[in-house]
Design an enzyme around this catalytic site. Sequence first.
Site, PDB file in Angstrom:
ATOM      1  N   ASN A  15      29.762  41.928  23.884  1.00  0.00           N
ATOM      2  CA  ASN A  15      29.877  43.007  24.893  1.00  0.00           C
ATOM      3  C   ASN A  15      29.174  41.549  25.493  1.00  0.00           C
ATOM      4  O   ASN A  15      28.298  40.982  25.127  1.00  0.00           O
ATOM      5  CB  ASN A  15      28.719  43.593  24.882  1.00  0.00           C
ATOM      6  CG  ASN A  15      27.630  44.320  26.480  1.00  0.00           C
ATOM      7  OD1 ASN A  15      29.046  43.590  27.248  1.00  0.00           O
ATOM      8  ND2 ASN A  15      26.612  43.984  26.490  1.00  0.00           N
ATOM      9  N   TRP A  16      30.510  41.338  26.206  1.00  0.00           N
ATOM     10  CA  TRP A  16      30.217  39.943  26.864  1.00  0.00           C
ATOM     11  C   TRP A  16      29.790  40.058  28.034  1.00  0.00           C
ATOM     12  O   TRP A  16      28.761  39.256  29.342  1.00  0.00           O
ATOM     13  CB  TRP A  16      31.736  39.582  27.130  1.00  0.00           C
ATOM     14  CG  TRP A  16      32.344  38.872  26.086  1.00  0.00           C
ATOM     15  CD1 TRP A  16      32.043  39.279  24.548  1.00  0.00           C
ATOM     16  CD2 TRP A  16      33.956  38.101  26.254  1.00  0.00           C
ATOM     17  NE1 TRP A  16      33.312  38.225  24.531  1.00  0.00           N
ATOM     18  CE2 TRP A  16      33.750  38.140  24.425  1.00  0.00           C
ATOM     19  CE3 TRP A  16      34.780  37.906  26.952  1.00  0.00           C
ATOM     20  CZ2 TRP A  16      35.151  37.059  24.655  1.00  0.00           C
ATOM     21  CZ3 TRP A  16      35.958  37.638  26.937  1.00  0.00           C
ATOM     22  CH2 TRP A  16      36.696  36.965  25.556  1.00  0.00           C
ATOM     23  N   LYS A  17      29.410  41.489  28.877  1.00  0.00           N
ATOM     24  CA  LYS A  17      28.594  41.366  30.396  1.00  0.00           C
ATOM     25  C   LYS A  17      29.304  40.256  30.606  1.00  0.00           C
ATOM     26  O   LYS A  17      30.515  40.529  31.207  1.00  0.00           O
ATOM     27  CB  LYS A  17      26.997  40.747  29.675  1.00  0.00           C
ATOM     28  CG  LYS A  17      26.544  41.435  28.558  1.00  0.00           C
ATOM     29  CD  LYS A  17      24.398  40.299  28.294  1.00  0.00           C
ATOM     30  CE  LYS A  17      24.316  41.235  26.871  1.00  0.00           C
ATOM     31  NZ  LYS A  17      23.151  41.269  27.131  1.00  0.00           N
ATOM     32  N   HIS A 111      24.576  51.272  28.434  1.00  0.00           N
ATOM     33  CA  HIS A 111      23.625  49.921  27.709  1.00  0.00           C
ATOM     34  C   HIS A 111      22.138  49.697  28.493  1.00  0.00           C
ATOM     35  O   HIS A 111      22.175  50.511  29.540  1.00  0.00           O
ATOM     36  CB  HIS A 111      24.325  48.562  27.835  1.00  0.00           C
ATOM     37  CG  HIS A 111      23.932  47.615  27.363  1.00  0.00           C
ATOM     38  ND1 HIS A 111      23.179  46.549  27.784  1.00  0.00           N
ATOM     39  CD2 HIS A 111      24.448  46.809  26.998  1.00  0.00           C
ATOM     40  CE1 HIS A 111      22.470  45.889  27.281  1.00  0.00           C
ATOM     41  NE2 HIS A 111      23.625  45.264  26.499  1.00  0.00           N
ATOM     42  N   GLU A 113      20.892  47.470  30.016  1.00  0.00           N
ATOM     43  CA  GLU A 113      21.153  46.732  31.491  1.00  0.00           C
ATOM     44  C   GLU A 113      21.727  47.328  32.420  1.00  0.00           C
ATOM     45  O   GLU A 113      20.795  47.313  33.596  1.00  0.00           O
ATOM     46  CB  GLU A 113      21.922  45.519  31.128  1.00  0.00           C
ATOM     47  CG  GLU A 113      20.841  44.066  30.121  1.00  0.00           C
ATOM     48  CD  GLU A 113      22.029  43.323  29.407  1.00  0.00           C
ATOM     49  OE1 GLU A 113      23.402  43.201  30.054  1.00  0.00           O
ATOM     50  OE2 GLU A 113      21.875  42.596  28.458  1.00  0.00           O
ATOM     51  N   GLU A 182      19.545  49.528  19.897  1.00  0.00           N
ATOM     52  CA  GLU A 182      19.963  48.615  20.752  1.00  0.00           C
ATOM     53  C   GLU A 182      18.467  48.304  20.615  1.00  0.00           C
ATOM     54  O   GLU A 182      18.451  48.950  22.160  1.00  0.00           O
ATOM     55  CB  GLU A 182      20.890  47.953  21.544  1.00  0.00           C
ATOM     56  CG  GLU A 182      22.198  47.655  21.422  1.00  0.00           C
ATOM     57  CD  GLU A 182      23.182  47.141  22.162  1.00  0.00           C
ATOM     58  OE1 GLU A 182      23.171  45.590  21.625  1.00  0.00           O
ATOM     59  OE2 GLU A 182      22.958  47.488  23.591  1.00  0.00           O
ATOM     60  N   GLY A 188      18.972  39.542  23.558  1.00  0.00           N
ATOM     61  CA  GLY A 188      19.014  38.237  24.539  1.00  0.00           C
ATOM     62  C   GLY A 188      17.809  37.532  24.079  1.00  0.00           C
ATOM     63  O   GLY A 188      17.276  36.793  24.840  1.00  0.00           O
ATOM     64  N   SER A 228      19.825  40.433  19.056  1.00  0.00           N
ATOM     65  CA  SER A 228      20.200  39.054  19.053  1.00  0.00           C
ATOM     66  C   SER A 228      20.674  39.175  17.261  1.00  0.00           C
ATOM     67  O   SER A 228      20.212  38.665  16.483  1.00  0.00           O
ATOM     68  CB  SER A 228      18.237  38.690  18.398  1.00  0.00           C
ATOM     69  OG  SER A 228      18.003  38.363  20.291  1.00  0.00           O
ATOM     70  N   GLY A 249      25.634  40.435  21.829  1.00  0.00           N
ATOM     71  CA  GLY A 249      25.861  40.115  23.048  1.00  0.00           C
ATOM     72  C   GLY A 249      25.943  38.666  22.765  1.00  0.00           C
ATOM     73  O   GLY A 249      27.341  37.523  23.121  1.00  0.00           O
ATOM     74  N   GLY A 250      25.187  37.644  22.893  1.00  0.00           N
ATOM     75  CA  GLY A 250      25.379  35.961  22.932  1.00  0.00           C
ATOM     76  C   GLY A 250      26.743  35.232  21.902  1.00  0.00           C
ATOM     77  O   GLY A 250      27.382  34.733  22.337  1.00  0.00           O
TER      78      GLY A 250
HETATM   79  C1  PEP Z   1      23.855  43.457  23.738  1.00  0.00           C
HETATM   80  O1  PEP Z   1      23.819  43.214  24.758  1.00  0.00           O
HETATM   81  O2  PEP Z   1      24.274  44.714  23.603  1.00  0.00           O
HETATM   82  C2  PEP Z   1      23.129  42.350  22.978  1.00  0.00           C
HETATM   83  C3  PEP Z   1      23.120  42.829  21.716  1.00  0.00           C
HETATM   84  O3  PEP Z   1      22.713  41.481  23.303  1.00  0.00           O
HETATM   85  P1  PEP Z   1      22.529  39.854  22.525  1.00  0.00           P
HETATM   86  O4  PEP Z   1      23.499  39.676  21.265  1.00  0.00           O
HETATM   87  O5  PEP Z   1      22.295  38.683  23.002  1.00  0.00           O
HETATM   88  O6  PEP Z   1      20.611  40.337  21.978  1.00  0.00           O
END
Ligand code: PEP
Length: 272
Positions: A15-17, A111, A113, A182, A188, A228, A249-250
């Site tokens: 997920n590149w947001k 999600h 967010e 999640e 994050g 994470s 994500g990251g």
């Molecule tokens: C996400 O935003 O779905 C996520 C899991 O982010 P991260 O891996 O950066 O915690």
Amino acid sequence: MNPPTRSRSILIAGNWKMNSSLQETEKFFSEFKNYTDRVFNDQEISHLKSQALQACIFPSFTSLLKAPLPLSFPVHIGAQNAHWEKKGSFTGEISGPMLKEVGIQWVLVGHSERRQFFGETNLTVQKRTESLLKQGFHVILCIGESREERESGKTKEILSQQIQSIPDISAISDPHLILAYEPVWAIGTGVAASQEQIIETHQNIRCLLSEKIGANLAETTPLLYGGSVTPDNITSLLQCPHVDGALVGGASLQPESFASLLRAGSKSLLFS
Ligand code: PEP
């Protein structure tokens, strides 16, 4: 509940947001191709080609058309959101048919967010999920509790409410539903849930899902963990029963890192 089996494939989704411009997306896929052509072995390519291991990236809307370059294996490309209506006065939204027109078959829904910052509720998540599944999309529906909810012992109650909002999919032929657990406190933050927390929570989710959509559908619905996930911790996460992959994500933003996550997914197939 049956013991978990590896009858479900492994899915690693990025997920590149609101990151990576069109130019950066092109650079990512060019480097990803060079890197994977060099380092992926036959087993890894074969897992990806057979779709025992699936890769998916959710870039920004503007990058949907440009990703990915032709690779030696499929990488699914998905949208980070979509409206339940097919057209109309919904400024700022995008519809299923618009995404289909440009070849998109995967959508992320609910999600945290979107829930935290854009007023997404269980009801709107339900409407999006139902409509998109009916239109034949692969839908990754995100659920998860906040830190306060976990600390006050409400995790199961919150997940139950979120799972209750899954639409009645029994009438949908071949629904491609995927759930991503999640925990909001792990997204994050650099602090992933522990193996014990994931094992307990994914087992609970599979049971709640079974009550909601029936044992057979629940058994074949992939459950991802997100929060994470990195190349360093993914191997232990994929060892947890009822974990069929990761939403990342990251660590999905860099080609070598995303490739490492896929390699870990391929290895985990050999030991399941
Ligand atoms: C996400 O935003 O779905 C996520 C899991 O982010 P991260 O891996 O950066 O915690």
